[in-house]
Write a protein that holds these residues in place. Structure first.
Motif, mmCIF file in Angstrom:
data_model
loop_
_atom_site.group_PDB
_atom_site.id
_atom_site.type_symbol
_atom_site.label_atom_id
_atom_site.label_comp_id
_atom_site.label_asym_id
_atom_site.label_seq_id
_atom_site.Cartn_x
_atom_site.Cartn_y
_atom_site.Cartn_z
ATOM 1 N N ASN A 68 -3.288 16.590 -3.305
ATOM 2 C CA ASN A 68 -2.239 17.198 -4.114
ATOM 3 C C ASN A 68 -0.918 16.937 -4.092
ATOM 4 O OD1 ASN A 68 -5.005 18.791 -4.726
ATOM 5 N ND2 ASN A 68 -4.296 20.098 -3.274
ATOM 6 N N GLY A 69 -0.898 15.296 -4.003
ATOM 7 C CA GLY A 69 0.265 14.453 -4.500
ATOM 8 C C GLY A 69 0.928 14.702 -2.687
ATOM 9 N N ILE A 70 0.749 15.097 -1.848
ATOM 10 C CA ILE A 70 1.386 15.247 -0.179
ATOM 11 C C ILE A 70 0.399 14.527 0.177
ATOM 12 C CG2 ILE A 70 2.417 16.228 1.548
ATOM 13 C CD1 ILE A 70 3.327 17.694 -0.853
ATOM 14 N N PRO A 71 1.707 13.121 1.022
ATOM 15 C CA PRO A 71 1.327 12.147 1.922
ATOM 16 C C PRO A 71 0.924 12.812 3.186
ATOM 17 C CG PRO A 71 3.015 11.950 1.124
ATOM 18 C CD PRO A 71 3.161 12.695 0.600
ATOM 19 N N LEU A 72 -0.385 11.956 3.062
ATOM 20 C CA LEU A 72 -1.460 12.523 4.646
ATOM 21 C C LEU A 72 -1.335 11.807 6.188
ATOM 22 C CD1 LEU A 72 -4.622 13.125 3.271
ATOM 23 C CD2 LEU A 72 -3.538 15.065 3.529
ATOM 24 N N SER A 73 -0.004 10.418 6.042
ATOM 25 C CA SER A 73 0.498 9.734 6.673
ATOM 26 C C SER A 73 1.374 9.094 6.323
ATOM 27 C CB SER A 73 -0.831 9.197 7.376
ATOM 28 O OG SER A 73 -0.695 7.800 6.245
ATOM 29 N N THR A 74 2.253 9.001 7.264
ATOM 30 C CA THR A 74 3.493 7.809 6.990
ATOM 31 C C THR A 74 2.823 6.132 6.700
ATOM 32 O OG1 THR A 74 3.761 7.242 9.699
ATOM 33 C CG2 THR A 74 4.648 8.986 8.374
ATOM 34 N N GLY A 75 2.903 6.015 5.987
ATOM 35 C CA GLY A 75 3.114 4.254 5.943
ATOM 36 C C GLY A 75 4.342 3.381 6.310
ATOM 37 N N SER A 76 4.322 1.987 6.469
ATOM 38 C CA SER A 76 5.038 1.581 7.005
ATOM 39 C C SER A 76 4.779 -0.121 7.482
ATOM 40 C CB SER A 76 5.614 1.466 8.068
ATOM 41 O OG SER A 76 4.580 1.005 8.786
ATOM 42 N N PRO A 77 6.063 -1.104 6.784
ATOM 43 C CA PRO A 77 5.118 -2.021 6.983
ATOM 44 C C PRO A 77 5.209 -3.094 7.369
ATOM 45 C CG PRO A 77 8.394 -2.033 5.911
ATOM 46 C CD PRO A 77 7.353 -0.495 6.187
ATOM 47 N N GLU A 78 5.300 -2.295 8.980
ATOM 48 C CA GLU A 78 5.047 -2.904 10.439
ATOM 49 C C GLU A 78 3.610 -2.611 10.286
ATOM 50 O OE1 GLU A 78 9.137 -1.964 10.550
ATOM 51 O OE2 GLU A 78 8.079 -0.545 10.004
ATOM 52 N N SER A 79 2.864 -1.355 9.857
ATOM 53 C CA SER A 79 1.765 -1.332 9.804
ATOM 54 C C SER A 79 0.431 -2.321 9.033
ATOM 55 C CB SER A 79 0.903 0.469 9.893
ATOM 56 O OG SER A 79 2.076 0.439 8.730
ATOM 57 N N LEU A 80 1.170 -2.526 8.149
ATOM 58 C CA LEU A 80 0.199 -3.452 6.884
ATOM 59 C C LEU A 80 0.919 -4.952 8.073
ATOM 60 C CD1 LEU A 80 1.998 -2.615 3.461
ATOM 61 C CD2 LEU A 80 -0.338 -1.817 5.237
ATOM 62 N N TYR A 81 1.776 -4.581 8.838
ATOM 63 C CA TYR A 81 2.437 -6.306 9.290
ATOM 64 C C TYR A 81 0.838 -6.815 10.210
ATOM 65 C CZ TYR A 81 3.886 -10.950 10.337
ATOM 66 O OH TYR A 81 4.108 -12.397 10.315
ATOM 67 N N GLU A 82 0.811 -5.137 11.228
ATOM 68 C CA GLU A 82 -0.072 -5.552 12.157
ATOM 69 C C GLU A 82 -1.260 -6.755 11.723
ATOM 70 O OE1 GLU A 82 -0.171 -1.819 14.118
ATOM 71 O OE2 GLU A 82 2.282 -2.153 14.680
ATOM 72 N N ASP A 83 -1.688 -5.956 10.763
ATOM 73 C CA ASP A 83 -2.923 -6.285 10.100
ATOM 74 C C ASP A 83 -3.213 -7.954 10.035
ATOM 75 O OD1 ASP A 83 -4.405 -3.243 10.831
ATOM 76 O OD2 ASP A 83 -3.496 -2.796 8.803
ATOM 77 N N LEU A 84 -2.120 -8.392 9.242
ATOM 78 C CA LEU A 84 -2.346 -9.366 8.849
ATOM 79 C C LEU A 84 -2.214 -10.368 9.033
ATOM 80 C CD1 LEU A 84 0.439 -8.747 5.892
ATOM 81 C CD2 LEU A 84 -1.661 -9.488 4.935
ATOM 82 N N PHE A 85 -0.997 -9.798 10.446
ATOM 83 C CA PHE A 85 -0.922 -10.942 11.533
ATOM 84 C C PHE A 85 -2.009 -11.285 12.511
ATOM 85 C CE2 PHE A 85 0.445 -12.668 15.443
ATOM 86 C CZ PHE A 85 1.100 -14.210 15.210
ATOM 87 N N SER A 86 -2.855 -9.859 12.969
ATOM 88 C CA SER A 86 -4.259 -10.152 13.563
ATOM 89 C C SER A 86 -4.827 -10.665 12.134
ATOM 90 C CB SER A 86 -4.919 -8.537 13.329
ATOM 91 O OG SER A 86 -4.254 -8.098 14.411
ATOM 92 N N MET A 87 -4.821 -11.086 10.981
ATOM 93 C CA MET A 87 -5.884 -12.134 10.473
ATOM 94 C C MET A 87 -5.527 -13.244 10.680
ATOM 95 S SD MET A 87 -5.978 -9.699 7.127
ATOM 96 C CE MET A 87 -6.629 -10.865 5.868
ATOM 97 N N ASP A 129 1.224 -1.266 0.082
ATOM 98 C CA ASP A 129 -0.031 0.227 -0.448
ATOM 99 C C ASP A 129 1.043 1.686 -0.027
ATOM 100 O OD1 ASP A 129 -2.126 1.679 -0.152
ATOM 101 O OD2 ASP A 129 -2.916 1.056 2.240
ATOM 102 N N CYS A 130 0.387 2.758 -0.096
ATOM 103 C CA CYS A 130 0.656 3.531 -0.069
ATOM 104 C C CYS A 130 -0.195 4.734 0.506
ATOM 105 C CB CYS A 130 0.837 4.611 -1.428
ATOM 106 S SG CYS A 130 2.096 3.838 -2.834
ATOM 107 N N PRO A 131 0.567 5.898 1.808
ATOM 108 C CA PRO A 131 0.309 6.250 2.682
ATOM 109 C C PRO A 131 -1.286 7.262 1.260
ATOM 110 C CG PRO A 131 2.152 6.996 3.072
ATOM 111 C CD PRO A 131 2.006 5.832 1.760
ATOM 112 N N ALA A 132 -2.296 7.761 1.777
ATOM 113 C CA ALA A 132 -3.206 8.793 0.630
ATOM 114 C C ALA A 132 -2.307 10.074 0.975
ATOM 115 C CB ALA A 132 -4.632 8.704 1.707
#
Length: 201
Positions: free
Chosen positions: A171-190, A165-168
């Protein structure tokens, strides 16, 4: 007419606030089978959680050069996330930070009297700056989790956990920081929901 204008306005906001789009969370069993209800782990299950090693990360030039680099300490990041989540279910978790083989993990689990081994091996762990995140260079977590029954010396299953994924942006400016850690938290919960009979104490 008002209804159509309202729909157009909603769609416009959705486009403006979208990131790279196409985010995906997937769990695929690549060896063994999904656990039946009678096989699910419980809050009484003791677990030996093992670091199976670091993965690779894409670089800014990966789209044109296919270049990748080792994602240093990605294995440690993945098992720390798993450890935090598992400890909300069972207190019987032993964490192995040192990278060892699956055979060594099973031998150690027997010595520890752990019921199960969760062997975590990172394949991809990419963390671009938000402004550099695009279709070919995205936050990505890909981890192989192998679950062994120590008592039976048996691999129950191996699951590939994948998210990208990429952060939302606005106008081309990220609204938040993305990370593999945040993605993996969701994955591991699943993964937990598919492998445990209970998800809380």
């Amino acid at each position: 007419m008002k209804k159509i204008s309202y729909i157009v306005m909603i769609l416009s906001f959705a486009i403006i606030f979208s990131g790279c789009g196409g985010s995906g969370l997937s769990l695929n069993t690549i060896k063994g089978n999904e656990l039946e209800k009678s096989q699910l782990l419980t809050k009484e299950s003791s677990i030996y959680l093992v670091n199976g090693g670091d993965g690779m990360k894409k670089t800014y030039l990966s789209a044109v050069t296919s270049s990748e680099e080792k994602a240093i300490e990605s294995g440690l990041s993945a098992i720390n996330i798993a450890n935090t989540e598992l400890r909300t279910i069972t207190p019987y978790v032993i964490l192995e930070n040192k990278v060892i083989t699956e055979k060594e993990a099973i031998e150690n689990a027997k010595l520890n009297k752990s019921d199960y081994v969760i062997y975590s091996r990172v394949e991809k762990w990419t963390d671009p700056l938000g402004i550099n995140c695009h279709e070919y260079y995205r936050d990505e977590s890909t981890v192989l989790l192998s679950l062994y029954s120590t008592k039976d010396d048996k691999l129950l299953n191996t699951t590939r956990l994948f998210a990208s994924d990429c952060p939302a942006t606005l106008n081309g400016i990220p609204l938040s920081t993305g990370s593999p850690e945040s993605l993996y938290e969701d994955l591991f919960s699943m993964w937990i929901k598919n492998h445990f009979l209970v998800t809380s104490k």
